[in-house]
Enzyme design. Structure first.
Site, PDB file in Angstrom:
ATOM      1  N   GLN A  84       0.840  -1.195   0.000  1.00  0.00           N
ATOM      2  CA  GLN A  84       0.000   0.000   0.000  1.00  0.00           C
ATOM      3  C   GLN A  84       0.877   1.247   0.000  1.00  0.00           C
ATOM      4  O   GLN A  84       0.383   2.364  -0.064  1.00  0.00           O
ATOM      5  CB  GLN A  84      -0.884   0.023   1.252  1.00  0.00           C
ATOM      6  CG  GLN A  84      -1.798  -1.171   1.379  1.00  0.00           C
ATOM      7  CD  GLN A  84      -2.408  -1.237   2.768  1.00  0.00           C
ATOM      8  OE1 GLN A  84      -3.382  -0.558   3.068  1.00  0.00           O
ATOM      9  NE2 GLN A  84      -1.837  -2.048   3.631  1.00  0.00           N
ATOM     10  N   ASN A  85       2.181   1.039   0.133  1.00  0.00           N
ATOM     11  CA  ASN A  85       3.084   2.186   0.252  1.00  0.00           C
ATOM     12  C   ASN A  85       3.343   2.814  -1.111  1.00  0.00           C
ATOM     13  O   ASN A  85       3.324   2.137  -2.134  1.00  0.00           O
ATOM     14  CB  ASN A  85       4.400   1.762   0.899  1.00  0.00           C
ATOM     15  CG  ASN A  85       4.203   1.353   2.341  1.00  0.00           C
ATOM     16  OD1 ASN A  85       3.144   1.610   2.906  1.00  0.00           O
ATOM     17  ND2 ASN A  85       5.192   0.721   2.931  1.00  0.00           N
ATOM     18  N   HIS A 102      -1.542   1.457  -4.325  1.00  0.00           N
ATOM     19  CA  HIS A 102      -1.901   2.872  -4.159  1.00  0.00           C
ATOM     20  C   HIS A 102      -1.002   3.810  -4.955  1.00  0.00           C
ATOM     21  O   HIS A 102      -0.911   4.997  -4.648  1.00  0.00           O
ATOM     22  CB  HIS A 102      -1.868   3.241  -2.664  1.00  0.00           C
ATOM     23  CG  HIS A 102      -2.932   2.550  -1.859  1.00  0.00           C
ATOM     24  ND1 HIS A 102      -2.923   2.485  -0.493  1.00  0.00           N
ATOM     25  CD2 HIS A 102      -4.048   1.891  -2.255  1.00  0.00           C
ATOM     26  CE1 HIS A 102      -3.993   1.811  -0.068  1.00  0.00           C
ATOM     27  NE2 HIS A 102      -4.687   1.434  -1.120  1.00  0.00           N
ATOM     28  N   THR A 172       0.539  -2.806   8.692  1.00  0.00           N
ATOM     29  CA  THR A 172      -0.656  -2.139   8.186  1.00  0.00           C
ATOM     30  C   THR A 172      -1.742  -2.145   9.255  1.00  0.00           C
ATOM     31  O   THR A 172      -1.905  -3.137   9.973  1.00  0.00           O
ATOM     32  CB  THR A 172      -1.171  -2.754   6.867  1.00  0.00           C
ATOM     33  OG1 THR A 172      -2.405  -2.122   6.501  1.00  0.00           O
ATOM     34  CG2 THR A 172      -1.402  -4.243   6.955  1.00  0.00           C
ATOM     35  N   SER A 173      -2.457  -1.008   9.351  1.00  0.00           N
ATOM     36  CA  SER A 173      -3.499  -0.893  10.372  1.00  0.00           C
ATOM     37  C   SER A 173      -4.725  -1.719   9.995  1.00  0.00           C
ATOM     38  O   SER A 173      -5.611  -1.920  10.815  1.00  0.00           O
ATOM     39  CB  SER A 173      -3.891   0.572  10.559  1.00  0.00           C
ATOM     40  OG  SER A 173      -4.342   1.100   9.335  1.00  0.00           O
ATOM     41  N   ASN A 197       3.275  -6.426  13.576  1.00  0.00           N
ATOM     42  CA  ASN A 197       2.806  -5.078  13.890  1.00  0.00           C
ATOM     43  C   ASN A 197       3.209  -4.744  15.319  1.00  0.00           C
ATOM     44  O   ASN A 197       3.523  -5.637  16.104  1.00  0.00           O
ATOM     45  CB  ASN A 197       1.279  -4.989  13.717  1.00  0.00           C
ATOM     46  CG  ASN A 197       0.802  -3.564  13.463  1.00  0.00           C
ATOM     47  OD1 ASN A 197       1.095  -2.642  14.224  1.00  0.00           O
ATOM     48  ND2 ASN A 197       0.064  -3.372  12.381  1.00  0.00           N
ATOM     49  N   GLU A 199       1.078  -3.397  17.321  1.00  0.00           N
ATOM     50  CA  GLU A 199      -0.125  -3.528  18.160  1.00  0.00           C
ATOM     51  C   GLU A 199      -1.186  -4.362  17.440  1.00  0.00           C
ATOM     52  O   GLU A 199      -1.045  -4.671  16.256  1.00  0.00           O
ATOM     53  CB  GLU A 199      -0.686  -2.137  18.479  1.00  0.00           C
ATOM     54  CG  GLU A 199      -0.947  -1.319  17.236  1.00  0.00           C
ATOM     55  CD  GLU A 199      -1.257   0.153  17.523  1.00  0.00           C
ATOM     56  OE1 GLU A 199      -0.770   0.685  18.533  1.00  0.00           O
ATOM     57  OE2 GLU A 199      -1.991   0.744  16.717  1.00  0.00           O
TER      58      GLU A 199
HETATM   59  P1  NAD Z   1      -1.369   3.136   8.679  1.00  0.00           P
HETATM   60  O1  NAD Z   1      -0.585   4.389   8.896  1.00  0.00           O
HETATM   61  O2  NAD Z   1      -2.842   3.187   8.724  1.00  0.00           O
HETATM   62  O3  NAD Z   1      -0.899   2.059   9.776  1.00  0.00           O
HETATM   63  C1  NAD Z   1       0.450   1.824  10.070  1.00  0.00           C
HETATM   64  C2  NAD Z   1       0.517   0.535  10.867  1.00  0.00           C
HETATM   65  O4  NAD Z   1       1.888   0.181  11.046  1.00  0.00           O
HETATM   66  C3  NAD Z   1      -0.099   0.639  12.273  1.00  0.00           C
HETATM   67  O5  NAD Z   1      -0.916  -0.499  12.492  1.00  0.00           O
HETATM   68  C4  NAD Z   1       1.127   0.624  13.204  1.00  0.00           C
HETATM   69  O6  NAD Z   1       0.855  -0.022  14.448  1.00  0.00           O
HETATM   70  C5  NAD Z   1       2.126  -0.182  12.394  1.00  0.00           C
HETATM   71  N1  NAD Z   1       3.525   0.143  12.667  1.00  0.00           N
HETATM   72  C6  NAD Z   1       4.085   1.369  12.830  1.00  0.00           C
HETATM   73  N2  NAD Z   1       5.395   1.276  13.010  1.00  0.00           N
HETATM   74  C7  NAD Z   1       5.703  -0.050  12.984  1.00  0.00           C
HETATM   75  C8  NAD Z   1       6.910  -0.792  13.124  1.00  0.00           C
HETATM   76  N3  NAD Z   1       8.086  -0.189  13.316  1.00  0.00           N
HETATM   77  N4  NAD Z   1       6.855  -2.135  13.055  1.00  0.00           N
HETATM   78  C9  NAD Z   1       5.657  -2.779  12.869  1.00  0.00           C
HETATM   79  N5  NAD Z   1       4.484  -2.125  12.705  1.00  0.00           N
HETATM   80  C10 NAD Z   1       4.508  -0.779  12.769  1.00  0.00           C
HETATM   81  O7  NAD Z   1      -0.832   2.542   7.320  1.00  0.00           O
HETATM   82  P2  NAD Z   1      -1.541   1.645   6.219  1.00  0.00           P
HETATM   83  O8  NAD Z   1      -2.250   0.510   6.856  1.00  0.00           O
HETATM   84  O9  NAD Z   1      -0.481   1.398   5.206  1.00  0.00           O
HETATM   85  O10 NAD Z   1      -2.684   2.528   5.530  1.00  0.00           O
HETATM   86  C11 NAD Z   1      -2.590   3.888   5.290  1.00  0.00           C
HETATM   87  C12 NAD Z   1      -2.432   4.372   3.867  1.00  0.00           C
HETATM   88  O11 NAD Z   1      -1.354   5.229   4.000  1.00  0.00           O
HETATM   89  C13 NAD Z   1      -2.007   3.451   2.786  1.00  0.00           C
HETATM   90  O12 NAD Z   1      -2.930   3.575   1.801  1.00  0.00           O
HETATM   91  C14 NAD Z   1      -0.674   4.013   2.227  1.00  0.00           C
HETATM   92  O13 NAD Z   1      -0.802   4.242   0.845  1.00  0.00           O
HETATM   93  C15 NAD Z   1      -0.520   5.309   2.869  1.00  0.00           C
HETATM   94  N6  NAD Z   1       0.820   5.688   3.404  1.00  0.00           N
HETATM   95  C16 NAD Z   1       1.959   5.300   2.782  1.00  0.00           C
HETATM   96  C17 NAD Z   1       3.179   5.662   3.311  1.00  0.00           C
HETATM   97  C18 NAD Z   1       4.433   5.202   2.625  1.00  0.00           C
HETATM   98  O14 NAD Z   1       4.415   4.981   1.412  1.00  0.00           O
HETATM   99  N7  NAD Z   1       5.528   5.023   3.344  1.00  0.00           N
HETATM  100  C19 NAD Z   1       3.257   6.417   4.481  1.00  0.00           C
HETATM  101  C20 NAD Z   1       2.054   6.811   5.093  1.00  0.00           C
HETATM  102  C21 NAD Z   1       0.840   6.421   4.532  1.00  0.00           C
END
Ligand code: NAD
Length: 230
Positions: A84-85, A102, A172-173, A197, A199
């Site tokens: 999703q990143n 995405h 991923t959340s 994750n 949490e």
């Molecule tokens: P989210 O931000 O909703 O969730 C992040 C998840 O990662 C949380 O559940 C958190 O507990 C977990 N997490 C955080 N740090 C961690 C670690 N060090 N080790 C293990 N787990 C960890 O992200 P999502 O579920 O990807 O959904 C959000 C949307 O945000 C996606 O569509 C994505 O496209 C976009 N997004 C992308 C980026 C990126 O490309 N790096 C950054 C922010 C958001």
């Protein structure tokens, strides 16, 4: 082996997640930034946010979790990475079989001519950037809230989820749909599910195995154990 990654895998590379204590959404309202309506209303503000993220990601490096996924791809013929990143860190770590659900913020799109191309310039020379051919404001080639996923990528991801024997859910959340439905699909078709994750998430009850902690530590450990068990 099929893997679904979210923003959490890039957190330890210094790229903020959207949710969680240090999440971006605490400081910015998503409806002001990541929607087509926001872009129509204020393209400059949306682009300032993407320009800031591009600068941050350009300085970031893939971490041991990204590197482990590159090792898995090299070792396992049936491997597929679904992400999703939008940061491109998986490709920088060496993964090639990547389905980007995405989009990618290193690509821009002309909304008028529907052309897409890569643009890695940091900083961009003008904000918002304009199409060199028609002059329209370009947009990042990412999927915003309310927009459909790219159909080919989504089909590919669903097929992989159906065929997976092992399905890893990493950082991923599990609340952004439809991506969050892929582990459910994999489960229904008999895959063994593992979550990495910090949490619990809404997907946790589906899991056969749960690894809590920073994924740069847990994933390399899981992979070492998996290889020993083969
Ligand atoms: P989210 O931000 O909703 O969730 C992040 C998840 O990662 C949380 O559940 C958190 O507990 C977990 N997490 C955080 N740090 C961690 C670690 N060090 N080790 C293990 N787990 C960890 O992200 P999502 O579920 O990807 O959904 C959000 C949307 O945000 C996606 O569509 C994505 O496209 C976009 N997004 C992308 C980026 C990126 O490309 N790096 C950054 C922010 C958001």
């Amino acid at each position: 082996m099929v893997v679904l990654t979210g923003a959490g895998i890039s957190a330890e590379s210094g790229v903020p997640t959207f949710r969680g204590p240090d999440g971006l959404w605490g400081r910015y309202r998503p409806e002001e930034l990541a929607t087509p309506e926001a872009f129509a209303r204020n393209p400059l503000r949306v682009w300032e946010w993407y320009a800031w993220r591009r600068e941050l990601i350009a300085r970031a490096e893939p971490n041991p979790a990204h590197q482990t996924l590159a090792e898995m791809e090299a070792a396992l013929p049936g491997f597929l990475l679904i992400t999703q990143n939008v940061d491109g860190l998986h490709q920088r770590a060496g993964n090639r079989r990547v389905v980007e659900l995405h989009g990618n913020l290193w690509r821009v799109r002309c909304p008028r001519e529907r052309q897409v191309w890569e643009d890695h310039r940091v900083p961009l020379p003008e904000l918002p950037p304009r199409c060199p051919t028609c002059g329209a404001f370009l947009r990042p080639d990412v999927v915003w809230f309310g927009e459909p996923l790219p159909p080919e990528e989504w089909q590919h991801a669903m097929e992989a989820a159906r065929e997976a024997e092992i399905f890893l859910v990493i950082g991923t959340s599990g609340i952004v749909e439809p991506a969050a439905s892929l582990p459910r699909l994999a489960r229904v078709h008999g895959a063994y599910l593992v979550e990495f994750n910090l949490e619990d998430t809404p997907l946790t009850p589906l899991m056969d195995e749960i690894w809590r902690g920073p994924v740069s530590e847990t994933l390399p450990r899981w992979w070492a154990r998996f290889q020993r068990g083969k």
